[in-house]
Write a protein that holds these residues in place. Structure first.
Motif, PDB file in Angstrom:
ATOM      1  N   MET A   1      -8.275  -2.211   2.026  1.00 48.46           N
ATOM      2  CA  MET A   1      -7.125  -2.697   1.286  1.00 48.46           C
ATOM      3  C   MET A   1      -6.342  -1.615   0.851  1.00 48.46           C
ATOM      4  O   MET A   1      -6.452  -0.245   0.861  1.00 48.46           O
ATOM      5  N   ILE A   2      -4.926  -2.029   0.636  1.00 46.19           N
ATOM      6  CA  ILE A   2      -3.812  -0.980   0.409  1.00 46.19           C
ATOM      7  C   ILE A   2      -3.781  -0.701  -0.927  1.00 46.19           C
ATOM      8  O   ILE A   2      -3.526  -2.013  -1.653  1.00 46.19           O
ATOM      9  N   TYR A   3      -3.751   0.239  -1.582  1.00 51.58           N
ATOM     10  CA  TYR A   3      -3.953   0.594  -3.136  1.00 51.58           C
ATOM     11  C   TYR A   3      -2.979   1.314  -3.564  1.00 51.58           C
ATOM     12  O   TYR A   3      -2.780   1.214  -4.874  1.00 51.58           O
ATOM     13  N   HIS A  72       9.989   7.707   6.415  1.00 49.35           N
ATOM     14  CA  HIS A  72       9.018   6.472   6.310  1.00 49.35           C
ATOM     15  C   HIS A  72       8.708   6.680   5.027  1.00 49.35           C
ATOM     16  O   HIS A  72       8.792   7.331   4.141  1.00 49.35           O
ATOM     17  N   LEU A  73       7.850   5.469   4.612  1.00 47.91           N
ATOM     18  CA  LEU A  73       7.177   5.261   3.331  1.00 47.91           C
ATOM     19  C   LEU A  73       5.605   5.283   3.541  1.00 47.91           C
ATOM     20  O   LEU A  73       5.277   4.630   4.606  1.00 47.91           O
ATOM     21  N   GLY A  74       4.890   6.119   2.791  1.00 51.44           N
ATOM     22  CA  GLY A  74       3.577   6.138   2.960  1.00 51.44           C
ATOM     23  C   GLY A  74       2.695   5.307   1.937  1.00 51.44           C
ATOM     24  O   GLY A  74       2.960   5.400   0.907  1.00 51.44           O
ATOM     25  N   PHE A  75       1.629   4.451   2.353  1.00 46.57           N
ATOM     26  CA  PHE A  75       0.837   3.907   1.421  1.00 46.57           C
ATOM     27  C   PHE A  75      -0.548   4.108   1.812  1.00 46.57           C
ATOM     28  O   PHE A  75      -0.961   4.416   2.979  1.00 46.57           O
ATOM     29  N   MET A  76      -1.641   4.206   0.654  1.00 40.04           N
ATOM     30  CA  MET A  76      -2.786   4.395   0.776  1.00 40.04           C
ATOM     31  C   MET A  76      -3.751   3.473   1.186  1.00 40.04           C
ATOM     32  O   MET A  76      -3.312   2.190   0.602  1.00 40.04           O
ATOM     33  N   SER A  77      -4.665   3.590   2.165  1.00 39.96           N
ATOM     34  CA  SER A  77      -5.753   2.448   2.164  1.00 39.96           C
ATOM     35  C   SER A  77      -6.790   2.735   2.200  1.00 39.96           C
ATOM     36  O   SER A  77      -7.340   3.993   2.576  1.00 39.96           O
ATOM     37  N   ASP A  78      -7.902   1.946   1.783  1.00 37.76           N
ATOM     38  CA  ASP A  78      -9.282   2.466   1.925  1.00 37.76           C
ATOM     39  C   ASP A  78     -10.028   2.010   3.007  1.00 37.76           C
ATOM     40  O   ASP A  78     -11.385   2.215   3.404  1.00 37.76           O
ATOM     41  N   ASP A  79      -9.124   1.193   3.872  1.00 38.92           N
ATOM     42  CA  ASP A  79      -9.759   0.791   5.478  1.00 38.92           C
ATOM     43  C   ASP A  79      -8.578   0.641   6.337  1.00 38.92           C
ATOM     44  O   ASP A  79      -8.324  -0.271   6.489  1.00 38.92           O
ATOM     45  N   ILE A  80      -8.161   1.830   6.794  1.00 40.85           N
ATOM     46  CA  ILE A  80      -7.018   1.937   7.725  1.00 40.85           C
ATOM     47  C   ILE A  80      -7.057   1.132   8.943  1.00 40.85           C
ATOM     48  O   ILE A  80      -6.110   0.415   9.415  1.00 40.85           O
ATOM     49  N   ASP A  81      -8.244   0.993   9.669  1.00 41.88           N
ATOM     50  CA  ASP A  81      -8.543   0.181  10.681  1.00 41.88           C
ATOM     51  C   ASP A  81      -8.295  -1.409  10.457  1.00 41.88           C
ATOM     52  O   ASP A  81      -7.538  -2.100  11.111  1.00 41.88           O
ATOM     53  N   ALA A  82      -8.935  -1.846   9.348  1.00 43.49           N
ATOM     54  CA  ALA A  82      -8.761  -3.057   8.986  1.00 43.49           C
ATOM     55  C   ALA A  82      -7.277  -3.426   8.523  1.00 43.49           C
ATOM     56  O   ALA A  82      -6.962  -4.639   8.723  1.00 43.49           O
ATOM     57  N   ASP A  83      -6.621  -2.729   7.763  1.00 43.30           N
ATOM     58  CA  ASP A  83      -5.611  -2.951   7.125  1.00 43.30           C
ATOM     59  C   ASP A  83      -4.268  -2.921   8.294  1.00 43.30           C
ATOM     60  O   ASP A  83      -3.408  -3.751   8.184  1.00 43.30           O
ATOM     61  N   VAL A 105      -6.423  16.046   7.793  1.00 45.09           N
ATOM     62  CA  VAL A 105      -6.786  15.739   6.439  1.00 45.09           C
ATOM     63  C   VAL A 105      -6.639  14.037   6.695  1.00 45.09           C
ATOM     64  O   VAL A 105      -5.513  13.531   6.320  1.00 45.09           O
ATOM     65  N   GLY A 106      -7.735  13.421   6.953  1.00 40.62           N
ATOM     66  CA  GLY A 106      -7.779  11.970   6.920  1.00 40.62           C
ATOM     67  C   GLY A 106      -7.311  11.226   8.098  1.00 40.62           C
ATOM     68  O   GLY A 106      -7.277  11.852   9.210  1.00 40.62           O
ATOM     69  N   PHE A 107      -6.792  10.043   7.861  1.00 40.10           N
ATOM     70  CA  PHE A 107      -6.332   9.366   9.238  1.00 40.10           C
ATOM     71  C   PHE A 107      -5.109   8.610   8.797  1.00 40.10           C
ATOM     72  O   PHE A 107      -4.547   8.369   7.731  1.00 40.10           O
ATOM     73  N   ARG A 114      10.040  -5.753   8.760  1.00 38.75           N
ATOM     74  CA  ARG A 114      10.932  -6.645   9.288  1.00 38.75           C
ATOM     75  C   ARG A 114      12.028  -6.034   9.643  1.00 38.75           C
ATOM     76  O   ARG A 114      12.807  -6.851  10.609  1.00 38.75           O
ATOM     77  N   SER A 115      12.558  -5.047   8.754  1.00 40.59           N
ATOM     78  CA  SER A 115      14.029  -4.467   9.231  1.00 40.59           C
ATOM     79  C   SER A 115      13.709  -3.182  10.010  1.00 40.59           C
ATOM     80  O   SER A 115      14.960  -2.575   9.893  1.00 40.59           O
ATOM     81  N   GLY A 116      12.833  -2.932  10.316  1.00 39.19           N
ATOM     82  CA  GLY A 116      12.685  -1.566  11.065  1.00 39.19           C
ATOM     83  C   GLY A 116      12.183  -0.359  10.378  1.00 39.19           C
ATOM     84  O   GLY A 116      11.943   0.837  10.993  1.00 39.19           O
ATOM     85  N   THR A 117      11.572  -0.552   9.147  1.00 43.72           N
ATOM     86  CA  THR A 117      11.474   0.666   8.301  1.00 43.72           C
ATOM     87  C   THR A 117      10.041   1.065   8.744  1.00 43.72           C
ATOM     88  O   THR A 117       9.216   0.158   8.747  1.00 43.72           O
ATOM     89  N   ARG A 118       9.940   2.672   8.884  1.00 46.60           N
ATOM     90  CA  ARG A 118       8.606   2.941   9.543  1.00 46.60           C
ATOM     91  C   ARG A 118       7.637   2.805   7.922  1.00 46.60           C
ATOM     92  O   ARG A 118       7.963   3.624   7.090  1.00 46.60           O
ATOM     93  N   ILE A 119       6.411   2.512   8.205  1.00 46.41           N
ATOM     94  CA  ILE A 119       5.376   2.259   7.087  1.00 46.41           C
ATOM     95  C   ILE A 119       4.288   2.955   7.476  1.00 46.41           C
ATOM     96  O   ILE A 119       3.620   2.366   8.677  1.00 46.41           O
ATOM     97  N   GLU A 120       3.931   4.088   6.889  1.00 48.91           N
ATOM     98  CA  GLU A 120       2.616   4.830   7.342  1.00 48.91           C
ATOM     99  C   GLU A 120       1.592   4.356   6.263  1.00 48.91           C
ATOM    100  O   GLU A 120       1.651   4.273   5.315  1.00 48.91           O
ATOM    101  N   LEU A 121       0.416   4.250   6.982  1.00 51.44           N
ATOM    102  CA  LEU A 121      -1.023   3.774   6.187  1.00 51.44           C
ATOM    103  C   LEU A 121      -1.777   5.109   6.582  1.00 51.44           C
ATOM    104  O   LEU A 121      -1.849   5.694   7.304  1.00 51.44           O
TER     105      LEU A 121
END
Length: 255
Positions: A1-3, A72-83, A105-107, A114-121
């Motif tokens: 989940m992205i939180y 980019h914009l960075g979002f935190m995930s508790d399961d990066i593979d699933a998200d 540090v982490g993954f 949809r407009s090409g903005t890079r989103i980091e998980l």
């Protein structure tokens, strides 16, 4: 989940100059600073209230990786593979599959909206926003992105990233916990696919503007101010051209 909407990432041509802008000018605090394991770049996280700006120094701007400035914009995930898998199945474009973060540090993984903005998980145990900073001066109020397809972007940030649409007189806001994102519509193709503004609240606009002016940065009146009666603001450009709005709001300030 992205939180969590965790940070705005910026590719910095002159890391120390960028640190002066965000730390001296805006009163931010460095909460993480580390070389990538391959020594190709230095990663610095600056905390502004509850928000973060990630500065990436030492990398060359390229057509494939991106130019200097908003990256980019960075979002935190508790399961990066699933998200990551869920977002690709939902129509997001893959940019970088999940892999260990360059700092060790982490993954991390990347997709494109949809407009090409890079989103980091991001998936990691360390919470940079929990690091003690003392009294915050500038506090991130929200980040924004441009889109030339508002309907698709609303689906991306709402359904795929799990953000909640927020009713606002100016429209286009999404929230994830206490974090806010504004999706700004544009008819200019060159503006789609980029981070729009980082909006930072300060206790006194004149003082905030003077701090940045003392570093050689010139502000201008922000034409995108929602309500001039309630919201005084100035638009600055950081050393790499990122739009940073400082605002003094008469009603609320983010803590």
């Amino acid at each position: 989940m992205i939180y969590e909407l965790n940070h705005a990432g910026i590719l910095a041509e002159d890391l120390e100059r960028s640190l002066a802008f965000y730390c001296v000018g805006l009163g931010g605090t460095i909460v993480f600073r580390k070389q990538r394991l391959d020594r190709s770049a230095e990663i610095v996280y600056v905390r502004l209230g509850d928000g973060l700006v990630e500065l990436i120094g030492g990398l060359r701007a390229t057509a494939d990786f991106g130019g200097y400035g908003p990256h980019h914009l960075g979002f935190m995930s508790d399961d990066i593979d699933a998200d990551f898998r869920r977002m690709i199945e939902g129509g997001a474009e893959p940019w970088l599959a999940p892999s260990p973060a360059g700092t060790g540090v982490g993954f991390t993984a990347f997709v494109l909206d949809r407009s090409g903005t890079r989103i980091e998980l991001l998936e990691r145990d360390t919470d940079f926003r929990a690091q003690p900073t003392g009294t915050a001066y500038g506090c991130v109020e929200h980040y924004s992105v441009y889109t030339d397809d508002p309907a698709s972007s609303s689906k991306f940030y709402g359904a795929l990233l799990g953000m909640r649409a927020v009713s606002d007189a100016s429209g286009g806001y999404f929230s994830l916990g206490n974090d806010r994102l504004r999706v700004e519509s544009t008819t200019k193709p060159e503006l789609s696919g980029v981070i729009g503004r980082i909006v930072v609240t300060v206790p006194d606009l004149d003082d905030g503007g003077a701090r940045l002016a003392n570093l050689g940065f010139t502000g201008e009146q922000n034409a995108a101010s929602v309500d001039a009666k309630l919201d005084k603001s100035l638009l600055f450009r950081d050393p790499d051209g990122s739009a940073v709005v400082i605002r003094e709001h008469a009603i609320t300030r983010r803590k």
